[in-house]
Design a protein around this motif. Sequence first.
Motif, PDB file in Angstrom:
ATOM      1  N   THR A 311      -9.622 -39.923  10.299  1.00 41.03           N
ATOM      2  CA  THR A 311      -9.693 -39.189  11.571  1.00 41.03           C
ATOM      3  C   THR A 311      -8.565 -38.171  11.697  1.00 41.03           C
ATOM      4  OG1 THR A 311      -8.368 -40.863  12.736  1.00 41.03           O
ATOM      5  CG2 THR A 311     -10.753 -41.201  12.680  1.00 41.03           C
ATOM      6  N   HIS A 312      -7.489 -38.349  10.939  1.00 40.09           N
ATOM      7  CA  HIS A 312      -6.361 -37.411  11.006  1.00 40.09           C
ATOM      8  C   HIS A 312      -6.583 -36.178  10.120  1.00 40.09           C
ATOM      9  CE1 HIS A 312      -4.298 -40.530  13.171  1.00 40.09           C
ATOM     10  NE2 HIS A 312      -4.315 -41.348  12.140  1.00 40.09           N
ATOM     11  N   THR A 313      -7.611 -36.262   9.260  1.00 39.44           N
ATOM     12  CA  THR A 313      -7.834 -35.179   8.309  1.00 39.44           C
ATOM     13  C   THR A 313      -9.146 -34.444   8.544  1.00 39.44           C
ATOM     14  OG1 THR A 313      -6.614 -36.469   6.653  1.00 39.44           O
ATOM     15  CG2 THR A 313      -7.926 -34.615   5.837  1.00 39.44           C
ATOM     16  N   TYR A 314     -10.177 -35.183   8.906  1.00 43.29           N
ATOM     17  CA  TYR A 314     -11.520 -34.610   9.005  1.00 43.29           C
ATOM     18  C   TYR A 314     -12.034 -34.640  10.440  1.00 43.29           C
ATOM     19  CZ  TYR A 314     -11.531 -35.291   3.932  1.00 43.29           C
ATOM     20  OH  TYR A 314     -11.225 -35.250   2.594  1.00 43.29           O
ATOM     21  N   VAL A 315     -12.923 -33.711  10.712  1.00 41.14           N
ATOM     22  CA  VAL A 315     -13.690 -33.718  11.957  1.00 41.14           C
ATOM     23  C   VAL A 315     -15.069 -34.316  11.687  1.00 41.14           C
ATOM     24  CG1 VAL A 315     -14.709 -32.314  13.789  1.00 41.14           C
ATOM     25  CG2 VAL A 315     -12.445 -31.734  12.875  1.00 41.14           C
ATOM     26  N   THR A 316     -15.675 -33.910  10.588  1.00 42.93           N
ATOM     27  CA  THR A 316     -16.944 -34.492  10.155  1.00 42.93           C
ATOM     28  C   THR A 316     -16.856 -34.812   8.667  1.00 42.93           C
ATOM     29  OG1 THR A 316     -17.888 -32.304   9.687  1.00 42.93           O
ATOM     30  CG2 THR A 316     -18.295 -33.251  11.882  1.00 42.93           C
ATOM     31  N   LEU A 317     -17.573 -35.854   8.281  1.00 45.10           N
ATOM     32  CA  LEU A 317     -17.574 -36.267   6.878  1.00 45.10           C
ATOM     33  C   LEU A 317     -18.832 -37.078   6.626  1.00 45.10           C
ATOM     34  CD1 LEU A 317     -15.774 -36.193   4.296  1.00 45.10           C
ATOM     35  CD2 LEU A 317     -14.903 -38.441   4.981  1.00 45.10           C
ATOM     36  N   ARG A 353     -13.032 -43.566  17.350  1.00 43.11           N
ATOM     37  CA  ARG A 353     -13.887 -42.828  18.283  1.00 43.11           C
ATOM     38  C   ARG A 353     -14.691 -41.822  17.480  1.00 43.11           C
ATOM     39  NH1 ARG A 353      -9.120 -43.777  20.766  1.00 43.11           N
ATOM     40  NH2 ARG A 353      -9.251 -44.891  22.745  1.00 43.11           N
ATOM     41  N   ALA A 354     -15.943 -42.157  17.288  1.00 46.63           N
ATOM     42  CA  ALA A 354     -16.776 -41.329  16.424  1.00 46.63           C
ATOM     43  C   ALA A 354     -18.244 -41.563  16.764  1.00 46.63           C
ATOM     44  CB  ALA A 354     -16.511 -41.667  14.954  1.00 46.63           C
ATOM     45  N   SER A 355     -19.097 -40.763  16.180  1.00 49.43           N
ATOM     46  CA  SER A 355     -20.547 -40.937  16.321  1.00 49.43           C
ATOM     47  C   SER A 355     -21.197 -40.641  14.983  1.00 49.43           C
ATOM     48  CB  SER A 355     -21.094 -40.008  17.404  1.00 49.43           C
ATOM     49  OG  SER A 355     -20.786 -38.651  17.111  1.00 49.43           O
ATOM     50  N   LEU A 356     -22.326 -41.279  14.715  1.00 49.22           N
ATOM     51  CA  LEU A 356     -23.077 -41.088  13.473  1.00 49.22           C
ATOM     52  C   LEU A 356     -24.266 -40.167  13.742  1.00 49.22           C
ATOM     53  CD1 LEU A 356     -23.054 -44.736  12.070  1.00 49.22           C
ATOM     54  CD2 LEU A 356     -21.765 -42.791  11.208  1.00 49.22           C
ATOM     55  N   HIS A 373     -14.274 -38.064  17.046  1.00 49.77           N
ATOM     56  CA  HIS A 373     -13.959 -37.503  18.356  1.00 49.77           C
ATOM     57  C   HIS A 373     -12.455 -37.533  18.592  1.00 49.77           C
ATOM     58  CE1 HIS A 373     -18.199 -37.567  19.171  1.00 49.77           C
ATOM     59  NE2 HIS A 373     -18.262 -38.880  18.988  1.00 49.77           N
ATOM     60  N   ASN A 374     -11.982 -36.586  19.334  1.00 46.95           N
ATOM     61  CA  ASN A 374     -10.555 -36.511  19.676  1.00 46.95           C
ATOM     62  C   ASN A 374     -10.346 -36.818  21.150  1.00 46.95           C
ATOM     63  OD1 ASN A 374      -7.860 -36.113  19.149  1.00 46.95           O
ATOM     64  ND2 ASN A 374      -7.922 -33.920  19.639  1.00 46.95           N
TER      65      ASN A 374
END
Length: 475
Positions: A311-317, A353-356, A373-374
Amino acid sequence: MDKILDSLISLSSKQVPDDVYDRQIGSIIQALNKISANQMVSSGGVQLLDVFSPSEQSVGYLYTLLANIRLGAIESSEIWKRTSNFLESYDPKQISYVPEQFRALVAEFITEARKPLLVVRPLKKAILRSAKPTRYSFLHTCFVQKCLEAKCYRDAASILDMNLTELPSKKEAKDIGYQDVVAYFLYGGMVYIGLKNWRRAMDYLTYAAAYPGNSCSAYQLEAYKKYLLVGLLLEGKPVNIPSATSQNILRSFRSLAKPYEVFTSAFKAGDAEALRQQAATCMPMFEEDGNAGLATQCMEAFRRFQIAGLTHTYVTLSVKEIARRNLEALGRGGGQEETERYILGMIERDEIRASLLHDSPSLPNPGCVIHFHNSPQSEKKNLRALEEQIMRTVFVTNEAKEMEKKLGLSKEYINFLNKLGKSGGSGASGGGNIGDADAMDTGDMFDYLARGSTGYSFDDMGDEDIMHQDSFDDE
């Protein structure tokens, strides 16, 4: 014996000044010490256990019960029943005058009970009935140890959650050594490990491992080994011991716990394959120390922390890319579908905090992308955390005021100030020799641990973890 009984009844039935109480109960104890065990069992054909009240004539009942146990005058079941009743109803003021006899009774009780589960509830009641449950006594270590043996972790946590604020002085507890206190902190950490409360486990293991001293005890070494593993589970990286820890102890840690430090370094490197190899090498020692389960949990947590770190490097992966990295340190799969389920579990547990986002099924090779998510924490969680911190601050403030008042009025502190005045000193901050004033050692432990700490500090733990020490010297 009739005269002693009358004195105890008279003492428990009216309020008297402290100095008068001291003299009266002192004379009663002197008289009881002169009576033989046979005379303590019965008098005039009357069983004295049925005469003394455990709650009102606690001293007399204690001496009588001990005499019955040592002479084998009552059955084991009766010992458990009467001692349990006594521990739940004794007068803490009276018992404070006979600590050696009280400890002897508890030791006999534990021996006769045989099963740890049978002594958990009575010992818990005895601690809560004491004048100040947050003041350390030998009961604390006995209780937590028996809870561990009986796997009654939640019973132990109800006492461990009440942070210790005071340790007895040498004069008050001659039979309590620093290793008893270190053992209490180690056992407390093990209880919280059983409950998977890594934060509180870290607190207690820190107190045990970094306890002031010039040599490393077996308790401290065991606490340090668990400290390293729990640090990985809590922070996802190696956690430094407070820098104020004795250099002699640190050298012992580094030489005797080398496999643990190598394992934590492999965890930090972020290479699952290297971690697996290092774990295979260190696992025999982990099993010998009883820490194999903790090490396995660290390997299970490795993937979780690695994914959270993305989460500290990517926004989406893409999930396929995460699966390709092979972050499963235990070698239990790690394919794309399994990785997707694992990430979904992390999202549901609020670990990230993320979504698929799934591609359309009509595409030739549909895939799945994770979007980080941020967003900040919810207001509800922030308010709850703020309320908890306020409560801890109020608690610590009240305890500090009480300690300051107690020490300011103590005989030792007044004598210390008089000595400073005679020698032309300018105050306690002058750092002069305080002689044999035991009370002047108050707070040494917390100051020692908190001073200049790098890495895992007491500020990170919260204000509830302040310890207070009267006069336990290094051994």
